[in-house]
Design a protein around this motif. Structure first.
Motif, short mmCIF file in Angstrom:
data_model
loop_
_atom_site.label_atom_id
_atom_site.label_comp_id
_atom_site.label_asym_id
_atom_site.label_seq_id
_atom_site.Cartn_x
_atom_site.Cartn_y
_atom_site.Cartn_z
N THR A 98 0.86 -1.24 -0.12
CA THR A 98 0.12 0.12 0.07
C THR A 98 0.95 1.22 0.02
O THR A 98 0.59 2.22 -0.77
CB THR A 98 -0.93 0.04 0.98
N SER A 99 1.83 1.15 0.65
CA SER A 99 2.92 2.38 0.70
C SER A 99 3.44 2.73 -0.54
O SER A 99 3.45 3.85 -0.95
CB SER A 99 4.13 2.08 1.71
N PHE A 100 3.97 1.42 -1.49
CA PHE A 100 4.56 1.64 -2.66
C PHE A 100 3.27 2.12 -3.61
O PHE A 100 3.80 3.04 -4.62
CB PHE A 100 4.98 0.51 -3.19
N LEU A 101 2.15 1.76 -3.58
CA LEU A 101 1.11 2.41 -4.41
C LEU A 101 1.02 3.83 -4.27
O LEU A 101 0.97 4.47 -5.18
CB LEU A 101 -0.24 1.55 -3.93
N GLY A 102 0.88 4.21 -2.78
CA GLY A 102 0.85 5.69 -2.73
C GLY A 102 1.98 6.41 -3.33
O GLY A 102 1.91 7.40 -3.94
N LEU A 103 3.34 5.99 -2.93
CA LEU A 103 4.41 6.58 -3.32
C LEU A 103 4.43 6.88 -4.88
O LEU A 103 4.84 7.73 -5.19
CB LEU A 103 5.55 5.75 -2.94
N THR A 104 4.21 5.58 -5.64
CA THR A 104 4.43 5.80 -7.06
C THR A 104 3.37 6.65 -7.75
O THR A 104 3.28 7.27 -8.75
CB THR A 104 4.29 4.48 -7.90
N ASN A 105 1.99 6.49 -7.15
CA ASN A 105 0.94 7.66 -7.41
C ASN A 105 1.31 9.08 -7.22
O ASN A 105 1.18 9.64 -8.44
CB ASN A 105 -0.19 7.32 -6.64
N GLY A 106 2.07 9.26 -6.25
CA GLY A 106 2.28 10.80 -5.97
C GLY A 106 3.66 11.31 -6.94
O GLY A 106 3.36 12.18 -7.72
N TYR A 107 4.40 10.38 -6.95
CA TYR A 107 5.59 10.60 -8.00
C TYR A 107 5.24 10.70 -9.30
O TYR A 107 5.64 11.78 -9.99
CB TYR A 107 6.61 9.68 -7.69
N LEU A 108 4.51 9.74 -9.83
CA LEU A 108 4.35 9.92 -11.40
C LEU A 108 3.32 11.03 -11.58
O LEU A 108 3.48 11.72 -12.96
CB LEU A 108 3.66 8.64 -11.66
N THR A 109 2.42 11.42 -10.67
CA THR A 109 1.63 12.48 -11.06
C THR A 109 2.10 13.64 -10.97
O THR A 109 2.06 14.63 -11.86
CB THR A 109 0.50 12.65 -9.74
N VAL A 110 3.09 14.07 -10.30
CA VAL A 110 3.84 15.24 -10.51
C VAL A 110 4.78 15.21 -11.70
O VAL A 110 4.85 16.48 -12.25
CB VAL A 110 4.64 15.52 -8.88
N CYS A 111 5.43 14.14 -11.91
CA CYS A 111 6.37 14.20 -13.05
C CYS A 111 5.60 14.43 -14.19
O CYS A 111 6.29 15.03 -15.06
CB CYS A 111 6.99 12.66 -13.25
N VAL A 112 4.46 13.91 -14.43
CA VAL A 112 3.74 14.02 -15.64
C VAL A 112 3.21 15.68 -15.61
O VAL A 112 3.43 16.37 -16.69
CB VAL A 112 2.52 13.16 -15.80
N LEU A 113 2.37 16.03 -14.59
CA LEU A 113 2.06 17.53 -14.90
C LEU A 113 2.81 18.71 -14.72
O LEU A 113 2.50 19.57 -15.15
CB LEU A 113 0.79 17.56 -13.41
N THR A 114 3.94 18.43 -14.34
CA THR A 114 5.05 19.34 -14.32
C THR A 114 5.83 19.30 -15.77
O THR A 114 6.31 20.26 -16.13
CB THR A 114 5.97 19.38 -13.23
N SER A 115 5.85 18.15 -16.33
CA SER A 115 6.74 17.91 -17.69
C SER A 115 5.78 18.34 -18.97
O SER A 115 6.31 19.14 -19.83
CB SER A 115 7.25 16.38 -17.88
N ALA A 116 4.53 17.98 -18.86
CA ALA A 116 3.90 18.02 -20.09
C ALA A 116 3.67 19.70 -20.59
O ALA A 116 3.51 19.95 -21.70
CB ALA A 116 2.44 17.67 -19.79
N PRO A 117 3.41 20.76 -19.56
CA PRO A 117 3.18 21.79 -20.16
C PRO A 117 4.36 22.89 -20.91
O PRO A 117 4.24 23.89 -21.11
CB PRO A 117 2.57 22.65 -18.98
N ARG A 118 5.63 22.21 -20.51
CA ARG A 118 6.68 22.72 -20.95
C ARG A 118 6.52 23.17 -22.58
O ARG A 118 6.47 22.21 -23.35
CB ARG A 118 7.89 22.13 -20.67
N GLY A 119 7.04 24.37 -22.97
CA GLY A 119 7.10 24.66 -24.29
C GLY A 119 6.12 25.15 -25.09
O GLY A 119 6.04 25.50 -26.26
N TYR A 120 4.93 25.41 -24.40
CA TYR A 120 3.71 25.85 -24.90
C TYR A 120 3.50 27.40 -24.28
O TYR A 120 4.01 27.85 -23.41
CB TYR A 120 2.49 25.02 -24.40
N LYS A 121 2.71 28.15 -25.20
CA LYS A 121 2.34 29.51 -24.56
C LYS A 121 1.29 29.49 -23.37
O LYS A 121 0.60 28.37 -23.15
CB LYS A 121 1.50 30.36 -25.59
N GLY A 122 0.90 30.56 -22.69
CA GLY A 122 0.28 30.15 -21.35
C GLY A 122 -1.18 29.74 -21.74
O GLY A 122 -1.68 28.90 -20.96
#
Length: 413
Positions: free
Chosen positions: A355-379
């Motif tokens: 359960t701990s690993f489930l939570g750890l990977t959920n939070g980690y991957l969520t931030v990685c995706v949502l902070t990486s995807a918007p780069r390079g676009y206009k507001g």
């Protein structure tokens, strides 16, 4: 006129903005997590209705349907009104949970359950307004602000779990202990949601770093930030410019260019919600922790989810490769057989670790995706992409809570 190139303003108020984003992230899910965390109270009140599964299943269609509409019309929606409406709805809905419990004197029954059922739907509508609106708004700001907001989302789960463990310990041996704990929960939640309304309406738009990024987005053609700029004491006096300068990619084009990120969000939450919270609440067997067992599992998930959202702040630990993110997301599906066999044959230590690993990977991957995807676009494009990614996130949650019922096959009702 405020020039978006005024570099010093970009740095002013950064840490205050991060704290406010963290609190606003908390407010986005604090009420809903309170309802999930007191599942033992609702299981006691409504033993025949599977509340830990049903309430989640009700919440999601309202959240997903509302966000689909909002994401489609995102470019024309006043972000300020959208977010204030969402936080206000959270406040009123949480207050109604408290009023309903007091009015019925903590009695169960179908009518009371229908009331909780309706409030759960209202939480979904509020979530669609706030989560999509805030992620879209913060997508054209610095990654540290969206990371703080996402950490706040996870912190709401960790805080409610900690509070639940404290109230259970305090009231476990008292009469109506479960109800007393629930009342304390929703009193705190109601006051906290009111704080979020005030923070977003009066404090957040006046921070220099927020003014800077919103002025920059306005200079790039964003029509969603004008009300927030006015609330921050800024009137944008942009010159008449050719419409071609403000042309942006359509939602369809943005989705095609970022379909892997969208699928990442969907698959992350399909897996997570097919296990949490329904399976952890009802299908883990009897162990030495007794009635504390499900609460401990939920608390460990929430704490590790929060920790996972801070790991990407360490640069060399942040996963930015698009292929790497997809491989990591798909690899998590190995947790399904792992949970199945652990529930059947393993002890509580193994289940807590999984359960701990489930939570750890959920939070980690969520931030990685949502902070990486918007780069390079206009507001304006970053705002639209943030809404689309949250739409896929909620779609994954809806699919996950639906698939969660499959764990009941062969167990009877």
């Amino acid at each position: 006129m405020v020039s978006p190139d005024r570099a010093p303003a970009k740095l002013e108020g950064k840490y205050a903005a991060m704290v406010v984003c963290w609190l606003l992230g908390n407010g986005c899910l604090f009420s809903w997590n309170s309802m999930l965390t007191i599942e033992d109270y609702y299981v006691y009140l409504f033993p025949r209705y599977h509340p830990s599964r049903v309430l989640t299943l009700v919440y999601q269609p309202f959240a997903l349907g509302t966000l689909a509409i909002l994401a489609y019309h995102e470019a024309k929606i006043n972000t300020r009104r959208r977010n204030i409406f969402g936080y206000t709805l959270f406040f009123l809905s949480t207050l109604l949970v408290l009023v309903l419990d007091l009015a019925t004197s903590g009695k169960g029954g179908l009518v009371t359950f229908i009331g909780i059922f309706a409030i759960s739907g209202a939480f979904g509508v509020a979530d669609a307004h706030v989560q999509g609106g805030m992620v879209g708004d913060l997508s054209f700001m610095g990654p540290e602000l969206i990371q703080s907001f996402l950490a706040g989302l996870a912190a709401s789960g960790a805080l409610t779990s900690a509070l639940r463990l404290i109230t259970k310990a305090a009231f476990e041996n008292s009469r109506d202990g479960l109800r007393k704990g629930a009342i304390i929960f929703f009193t705190i939640s109601t006051l906290f949601e009111l704080l979020c309304v005030l923070l977003y309406a009066y404090f957040f738009p006046k921070l220099p770093i927020v003014k800077y990024y919103r002025a920059k987005a306005a200079s790039e053609g964003s029509k969603t930030v004008s009300a927030d700029l006015a609330a921050g004491g800024i009137q944008t006096l942009l010159k008449e410019q050719d419409e071609e300068q403000f042309q942006r990619l359509s939602n369809k084009q943005l989705l095609f260019q970022n379909i892997d990120y969208a699928l990442d969000m969907f698959l992350i939450y399909v897996l997570t919600l097919s296990i949490f919270p329904g399976f952890l609440s009802e299908d883990t067997g009897s162990h030495s922790l007794g009635t504390w067992y499900a609460l401990v599992l939920i608390a460990m998930y929430n704490v590790c989810d929060l920790i996972g959202r801070y790991i990407p702040l360490i640069k060399f630990l942040k996963l930015e490769s698009r292929k790497g993110l997809m491989v990591a997301t798909l690899s998590r599906f190995l947790l399904i057989p792992a949970f199945y066999f652990t529930a059947k044959y393993g002890d509580q230590g193994w289940m807590i670790m999984l359960t701990s690993f489930l939570g750890l990977t959920n939070g980690y991957l969520t931030v990685c995706v949502l902070t990486s995807a918007p780069r390079g676009y206009k507001g304006p494009e970053q705002n639209a992409l943030g809404n689309l990614l949250v739409l896929f996130l909620l779609g994954g949650i809806f699919a996950g809570v639906t698939l969660d019922w499959l764990w009941l096959i062969g167990k009877g009702w």
